[in-house]
Design a protein around this motif. Sequence first.
Motif, short mmCIF file in Angstrom:
data_model
loop_
_atom_site.label_atom_id
_atom_site.label_comp_id
_atom_site.label_asym_id
_atom_site.label_seq_id
_atom_site.Cartn_x
_atom_site.Cartn_y
_atom_site.Cartn_z
N ASP A 207 0.83 -1.21 0.00
CA ASP A 207 0.00 0.00 0.00
C ASP A 207 0.86 1.25 0.00
N LEU A 208 1.90 1.21 0.83
CA LEU A 208 2.82 2.35 0.91
C LEU A 208 3.42 2.63 -0.47
N LEU A 209 3.84 1.55 -1.13
CA LEU A 209 4.47 1.68 -2.44
C LEU A 209 3.51 2.34 -3.43
N ASP B 157 2.13 6.14 -1.22
CA ASP B 157 3.14 7.13 -0.87
C ASP B 157 4.22 7.24 -1.93
N CYS B 158 4.83 6.13 -2.27
CA CYS B 158 5.89 6.16 -3.29
C CYS B 158 5.26 6.55 -4.62
N GLY B 159 4.04 6.01 -4.86
CA GLY B 159 3.35 6.28 -6.12
C GLY B 159 3.03 7.76 -6.32
N ALA B 160 2.92 8.51 -5.21
CA ALA B 160 2.63 9.94 -5.33
C ALA B 160 3.69 10.63 -6.18
N CYS B 161 4.92 10.19 -6.04
CA CYS B 161 6.00 10.80 -6.83
C CYS B 161 6.43 9.93 -8.01
N HIS B 162 6.40 8.62 -7.79
CA HIS B 162 6.93 7.72 -8.83
C HIS B 162 5.85 7.25 -9.79
N GLY B 163 4.61 7.69 -9.56
CA GLY B 163 3.50 7.29 -10.43
C GLY B 163 2.82 6.05 -9.87
N GLY C 156 7.32 10.03 -12.59
CA GLY C 156 6.54 11.26 -12.49
C GLY C 156 7.55 12.28 -12.03
N LEU C 157 7.30 12.81 -10.83
CA LEU C 157 8.31 13.67 -10.22
C LEU C 157 9.56 12.81 -9.92
N GLY C 158 9.30 11.57 -9.47
CA GLY C 158 10.40 10.64 -9.20
C GLY C 158 10.70 9.80 -10.44
N LEU C 159 11.85 9.14 -10.42
CA LEU C 159 12.25 8.30 -11.55
C LEU C 159 11.30 7.11 -11.70
N PRO C 160 11.16 6.57 -12.90
CA PRO C 160 10.38 5.34 -13.04
C PRO C 160 11.07 4.20 -12.29
N ASP D 270 20.07 2.20 -0.67
CA ASP D 270 20.61 3.45 -0.15
C ASP D 270 19.70 4.63 -0.50
N ALA D 271 19.18 4.64 -1.74
CA ALA D 271 18.30 5.75 -2.16
C ALA D 271 17.05 5.79 -1.27
N ILE D 272 16.49 4.61 -0.97
CA ILE D 272 15.26 4.58 -0.17
C ILE D 272 15.58 4.91 1.29
N GLY E 193 17.35 8.64 1.15
CA GLY E 193 16.86 9.66 0.23
C GLY E 193 17.98 10.10 -0.70
N ARG E 194 17.69 11.05 -1.57
CA ARG E 194 18.72 11.62 -2.44
C ARG E 194 18.78 13.11 -2.16
N LYS E 195 19.86 13.50 -1.52
CA LYS E 195 20.03 14.91 -1.18
C LYS E 195 19.90 15.78 -2.42
N GLY E 196 19.24 16.92 -2.26
CA GLY E 196 19.11 17.85 -3.37
C GLY E 196 18.00 17.47 -4.33
N THR E 197 17.25 16.39 -4.03
CA THR E 197 16.10 16.01 -4.85
C THR E 197 14.90 15.86 -3.92
N ALA E 198 13.75 15.57 -4.51
CA ALA E 198 12.53 15.42 -3.71
C ALA E 198 12.49 14.07 -3.00
N MET E 199 13.41 13.15 -3.29
CA MET E 199 13.37 11.81 -2.69
C MET E 199 13.71 11.89 -1.21
N PRO E 200 12.72 11.61 -0.35
CA PRO E 200 12.97 11.73 1.10
C PRO E 200 13.60 10.46 1.67
N PRO E 201 14.26 10.56 2.82
CA PRO E 201 14.78 9.35 3.47
C PRO E 201 13.64 8.61 4.17
N TRP E 202 13.62 7.28 4.01
CA TRP E 202 12.53 6.48 4.59
C TRP E 202 12.96 5.72 5.82
N LYS E 203 14.21 5.92 6.23
CA LYS E 203 14.68 5.11 7.36
C LYS E 203 13.92 5.35 8.66
C1 HEC Z 1 8.29 13.43 -2.62
C2 HEC Z 1 8.55 12.60 -3.78
C3 HEC Z 1 9.03 11.17 -3.60
C4 HEC Z 1 8.51 10.19 -2.79
C5 HEC Z 1 7.28 10.28 -1.86
C6 HEC Z 1 9.31 9.01 -3.03
N1 HEC Z 1 10.29 9.27 -3.94
FE1 HEC Z 1 11.70 7.95 -4.58
N2 HEC Z 1 12.60 9.43 -5.68
C7 HEC Z 1 12.08 10.71 -5.85
C8 HEC Z 1 12.96 11.44 -6.75
C9 HEC Z 1 12.77 12.88 -7.21
C10 HEC Z 1 13.99 10.54 -7.12
C11 HEC Z 1 15.16 10.79 -8.08
C12 HEC Z 1 16.34 11.25 -7.29
C13 HEC Z 1 17.54 11.49 -8.21
O1 HEC Z 1 17.40 12.27 -9.14
O2 HEC Z 1 18.57 10.87 -7.95
C14 HEC Z 1 13.73 9.30 -6.43
C15 HEC Z 1 14.55 8.17 -6.51
C16 HEC Z 1 14.23 6.93 -6.01
C17 HEC Z 1 15.00 5.72 -6.18
C18 HEC Z 1 16.31 5.61 -6.94
C19 HEC Z 1 15.99 5.19 -8.36
C20 HEC Z 1 17.20 5.13 -9.24
O3 HEC Z 1 17.05 4.52 -10.32
O4 HEC Z 1 18.26 5.66 -8.90
C21 HEC Z 1 14.32 4.71 -5.58
C22 HEC Z 1 14.73 3.24 -5.53
C23 HEC Z 1 13.16 5.29 -4.98
N3 HEC Z 1 13.12 6.64 -5.25
C24 HEC Z 1 12.22 4.58 -4.27
C25 HEC Z 1 11.18 5.14 -3.56
C26 HEC Z 1 10.33 4.40 -2.68
C27 HEC Z 1 10.40 2.90 -2.43
C28 HEC Z 1 9.47 5.32 -2.13
C29 HEC Z 1 8.39 5.05 -1.10
C30 HEC Z 1 8.82 4.36 0.12
C31 HEC Z 1 9.77 6.62 -2.71
N4 HEC Z 1 10.83 6.47 -3.57
C32 HEC Z 1 9.10 7.79 -2.42
C33 HEC Z 1 10.96 11.23 -5.25
C34 HEC Z 1 10.16 10.58 -4.31
#
Ligand code: HEC
Length: 100
Positions: free
Chosen positions: A29-31, A34-40, A46-50, A66-68, A71-81
Amino acid sequence: MKKLLFLACLSSSAFAAEPSLERQTELRDLLKNDCGACHGLTLQGGLGLPLQPKNLEGKSDEFLIDAIKNGRKGTAMPPWKPFLNPDEIAWLVHLLKNPN
Ligand code: HEC
């Protein structure tokens, strides 16, 4: 059949502790939500990478974990730890690479 294969695959993988079935449902559900909000919704990007299997080919589990986790500093990807333990994150990466 597909599900059986997935389970067989899971049990042979290297998780220290696989999340409970109940937790797996929550993680799915989270995927989606929550993740779908950015990743589609279908993780097509979408906003996040496919995050479909074809997009993750050649990317190591460690790299994606590591990305999950952090997070990825400087991008919208938040840390989930704060919300997901290491086994749950590893399980999610496995699910992304092997959806069923
Ligand atoms: C607020 C928006 C947002 C949310 C919510 C989010 N992401 Fe992301 N995510 C991003 C963005 C933007 C990137 C690309 C970062 C970059 O450019 O390196 C990313 C990158 C990633 C990557 C790295 C992909 C790659 O090919 O390098 C993974 C894996 C990932 N996200 C998984 C998740 C998962 C799993 C969740 C939910 C637990 C999640 N994301 C929630 C925005 C989000």
